[in-house]
Structure formats: C-alpha cells, structure tokens
Motif scaffolding. Structure first.
Motif, mmCIF file in Angstrom:
data_model
loop_
_atom_site.group_PDB
_atom_site.id
_atom_site.type_symbol
_atom_site.label_atom_id
_atom_site.label_comp_id
_atom_site.label_asym_id
_atom_site.label_seq_id
_atom_site.Cartn_x
_atom_site.Cartn_y
_atom_site.Cartn_z
ATOM 1 N N VAL A 41 0.845 -1.195 0.000
ATOM 2 C CA VAL A 41 0.000 0.000 0.000
ATOM 3 C C VAL A 41 0.884 1.249 0.000
ATOM 4 C CG1 VAL A 41 -1.944 1.155 1.105
ATOM 5 C CG2 VAL A 41 -1.760 -1.331 1.192
ATOM 6 N N LYS A 42 1.868 1.272 0.903
ATOM 7 C CA LYS A 42 2.923 2.269 0.710
ATOM 8 C C LYS A 42 3.984 1.569 -0.126
ATOM 9 C CE LYS A 42 6.023 5.542 2.655
ATOM 10 N NZ LYS A 42 6.736 6.090 3.793
ATOM 11 N N HIS A 43 4.204 2.061 -1.323
ATOM 12 C CA HIS A 43 5.045 1.345 -2.274
ATOM 13 C C HIS A 43 6.444 1.094 -1.708
ATOM 14 C CE1 HIS A 43 2.390 3.142 -5.723
ATOM 15 N NE2 HIS A 43 1.709 2.449 -4.839
ATOM 16 N N LEU A 44 7.010 -0.040 -2.102
ATOM 17 C CA LEU A 44 8.372 -0.350 -1.661
ATOM 18 C C LEU A 44 9.324 0.755 -2.114
ATOM 19 C CD1 LEU A 44 8.510 -4.180 -2.408
ATOM 20 C CD2 LEU A 44 8.082 -3.050 -0.224
ATOM 21 N N ILE A 49 2.820 -7.583 6.606
ATOM 22 C CA ILE A 49 1.388 -7.789 6.361
ATOM 23 C C ILE A 49 0.581 -6.535 6.682
ATOM 24 C CG2 ILE A 49 1.521 -10.280 6.709
ATOM 25 C CD1 ILE A 49 0.232 -9.765 9.485
ATOM 26 N N SER A 50 1.157 -5.634 7.474
ATOM 27 C CA SER A 50 0.467 -4.381 7.789
ATOM 28 C C SER A 50 0.582 -3.369 6.655
ATOM 29 C CB SER A 50 1.039 -3.791 9.075
ATOM 30 O OG SER A 50 2.450 -3.683 8.953
ATOM 31 N N VAL A 108 -9.285 -2.600 5.204
ATOM 32 C CA VAL A 108 -8.448 -3.727 5.635
ATOM 33 C C VAL A 108 -7.810 -3.356 6.966
ATOM 34 C CG1 VAL A 108 -6.593 -5.297 4.965
ATOM 35 C CG2 VAL A 108 -8.028 -4.250 3.195
ATOM 36 N N LEU A 109 -8.348 -3.949 8.032
ATOM 37 C CA LEU A 109 -8.010 -3.460 9.363
ATOM 38 C C LEU A 109 -6.572 -3.736 9.793
ATOM 39 C CD1 LEU A 109 -11.394 -4.222 11.105
ATOM 40 C CD2 LEU A 109 -10.581 -2.074 10.098
ATOM 41 N N LEU A 115 -4.007 -3.142 8.098
ATOM 42 C CA LEU A 115 -3.086 -2.174 7.503
ATOM 43 C C LEU A 115 -2.787 -1.042 8.473
ATOM 44 C CD1 LEU A 115 -4.519 -1.797 3.888
ATOM 45 C CD2 LEU A 115 -2.563 -3.179 4.643
ATOM 46 N N THR A 116 -1.538 -0.609 8.488
ATOM 47 C CA THR A 116 -1.207 0.587 9.263
ATOM 48 C C THR A 116 -0.461 1.548 8.350
ATOM 49 O OG1 THR A 116 0.797 -0.477 10.069
ATOM 50 C CG2 THR A 116 -1.094 -0.539 11.525
ATOM 51 N N ARG A 117 -0.737 2.814 8.514
ATOM 52 C CA ARG A 117 -0.050 3.815 7.705
ATOM 53 C C ARG A 117 1.404 3.906 8.144
ATOM 54 N NH1 ARG A 117 -3.158 7.203 4.601
ATOM 55 N NH2 ARG A 117 -5.410 6.995 4.964
ATOM 56 N N GLU A 118 2.270 4.003 7.169
ATOM 57 C CA GLU A 118 3.700 4.134 7.474
ATOM 58 C C GLU A 118 4.150 5.507 7.006
ATOM 59 O OE1 GLU A 118 5.608 0.886 5.433
ATOM 60 O OE2 GLU A 118 4.649 -0.614 6.713
ATOM 61 N N ASP A 119 5.040 6.129 7.803
ATOM 62 C CA ASP A 119 5.519 7.405 7.260
ATOM 63 C C ASP A 119 7.001 7.363 6.932
ATOM 64 O OD1 ASP A 119 4.001 8.447 10.207
ATOM 65 O OD2 ASP A 119 5.998 7.521 10.160
#
Ligand SMILES: [Zn+2]
Ligand SMILES: [Zn+2]
Length: 239
Positions: free
Chosen positions: A190-193, A201-202, A232-233, A235-239
């Motif tokens: 979701v946050k691109h590599l 998995i998050s 999708v629970l 998932l966590t946002r990464e900064d």
C-alpha cells in the motif's frame, strides 16, 4: 425459526479447519509430542468452528479418523473412528493430506528479489495454512540487479493471499480466475516499496488485477488507496 447451534450443514471452510487441526495434531502426536484434545477443541471453537459445540467438534474428529482408517492411514489415537463422513469431507481430507505430504522446503521461506522465485516460494507456502502472521521485512533492500527489485518475504505474500480467501480486498469481488488451482490475486504494497514501504502484512493487500492497476495508475489512486486503510483493518499507515 430459531436455528440451533451446530444444526447447519458444515461449510467447506469449517471442514477444512477441522481437517487442518486434526492433521496438525496427528503430526505432533507422531513426532512424540503430547496433544491436549480439550484445548484443541476450545481453540477451534474460538475461531473457525465458533458455530459448533464441543461434542460436534469431537464427533467430526472421530469422523476424520474413520476416513483415514478407510484410506489405510494412521489417525490420532485418542479419536476412535466413528460415523460416516460425506464425500465432501473425504475430498477435503484427501486434498489436505496431499498438501501435508508436500511440506514446504525451508528454502521456500527465504526472502528473494526475483519475482519468479518469490511467486514459486509463496505458492509452495500457500499449500499449507500459515498459522502465525509472518514477521516480514521492515526495510526491504533493493537488489543490485539493473531492474532494482526489492527483496521480499514469500510468507508475507502467501499469508496475505491466504487471508483474502480468494476475495479481492479492494473491491470485495472474487478473484477473476484461478492460477495453479489458486484464486489469482496480486499482493500490493500500500505504501510502495519504492517509497520505503515495508514488506509486512500491515502494508500488504491482496488485490484483483483491476484494483491493483487502480492503485498504481488511476486518477483516483490516492482516494482508492486511502479506502484500503479503512477496509483492511490490519493495515497501518507508514511514514
Ligand atoms: Zn478488486
Ligand atoms: Zn502494487
């Protein structure tokens, strides 16, 4: 009409969960470990078999012993063969046994940057239920090749697809076709590599090809991506 707990026909998912638990116990018993039937029964009823009571689960286990004994294979000593399992139960047992017989190689857990290798390993790992969410890779390294692929964990890909159970986590539709007998879903970060997203998995979802393209190329890709965090629970946002 009130539906009595456990009065409904067992679903494939329930049967598979029972067979998996059974074969897992059998494997442990055969390797000399002690198994706690009551504990296993409770664990199943806390999860996939929440609609069943203890005696229904126990009877299903004896049922599985009966099928194994018909097949001439050893079963769990504590579950005396009993009852007539339907053809569907037998089919699922045969499928799972087959998968059990071809266990993943330890090398299949090895992270790799090569996409074909990653896919082959993830497909191998998917043949058995992955119980614990894999650790994944917090900061995937870029490989030295000119295509600059990232080293990824095959268990993350396998686990995410297993969780999705053939349903796209973006649109909720079934995978559009099967590949090697498995629903075809692509695992997207979701946050691109390339933006320093993790291979965990998050940060990974199983998407149909349409939703996957939508994440990368559509006019509404930002909104669509944002909606994934809602849907999708894990998932966590990464900064
Ligand atoms: Zn989709
Ligand atoms: Zn992607």
């Amino acid at each position: 009409m009130e539906i009595k707990k456990g009065s409904l026909r067992w679903t494939d998912v329930e049967i598979r969960a029972a067979v998996d638990a059974y074969l897992d116990m059998l494997e442990r018993e055969q390797s000399g470990q002690k198994i706690n039937k009551a504990q296993e029964n409770r664990t199943l009823r806390a999860g996939a078999l929440a609609e069943r009571n203890a005696s229904a689960v126990e009877y299903r286990m004896q049922n599985i012993s009966a099928v194994l004994s018909q097949m001439g294979r050893p079963g769990i000593v504590g579950y005396k063969p009993a009852g007539h399992a339907g053809a569907n139960v037998e089919k699922i047992i045969r499928e799972r046994l087959n998968e059990w017989d071809n266990k993943p190689n330890p090398e299949d857990f090895g992270p790799t940057a090569d996409d074909a290798t990653l896919e082959r390993r993830a497909t191998q790992l998917e043949k058995r239920t992955i119980k614990n969410p894999p650790e994944g890779i917090a900061k995937p390294q870029q490989s030295a090749s000119s295509r600059a692929m990232f080293v990824r964990d095959p268990a993350v890909r396998a686990w995410v697809r297993q969780q999705a159970q053939g349903i796209c986590e973006g649109c909720g539709e079934s995978a559009p076709f099967l590949m090697n007998g498995f629903p075809f879903l692509e695992v997207h970060h979701v946050k691109h590599l390339a933006d320093q997203g993790s291979d965990r998995i998050s940060n990974a979802v199983a998407l149909c090809p349409n939703c996957h393209r939508r994440c990368h190329h559509s006019s509404d890709r930002e909104e669509f991506t944002a909606s994934l965090y809602q849907k999708v629970l894990r998932l966590t946002r990464e900064d």
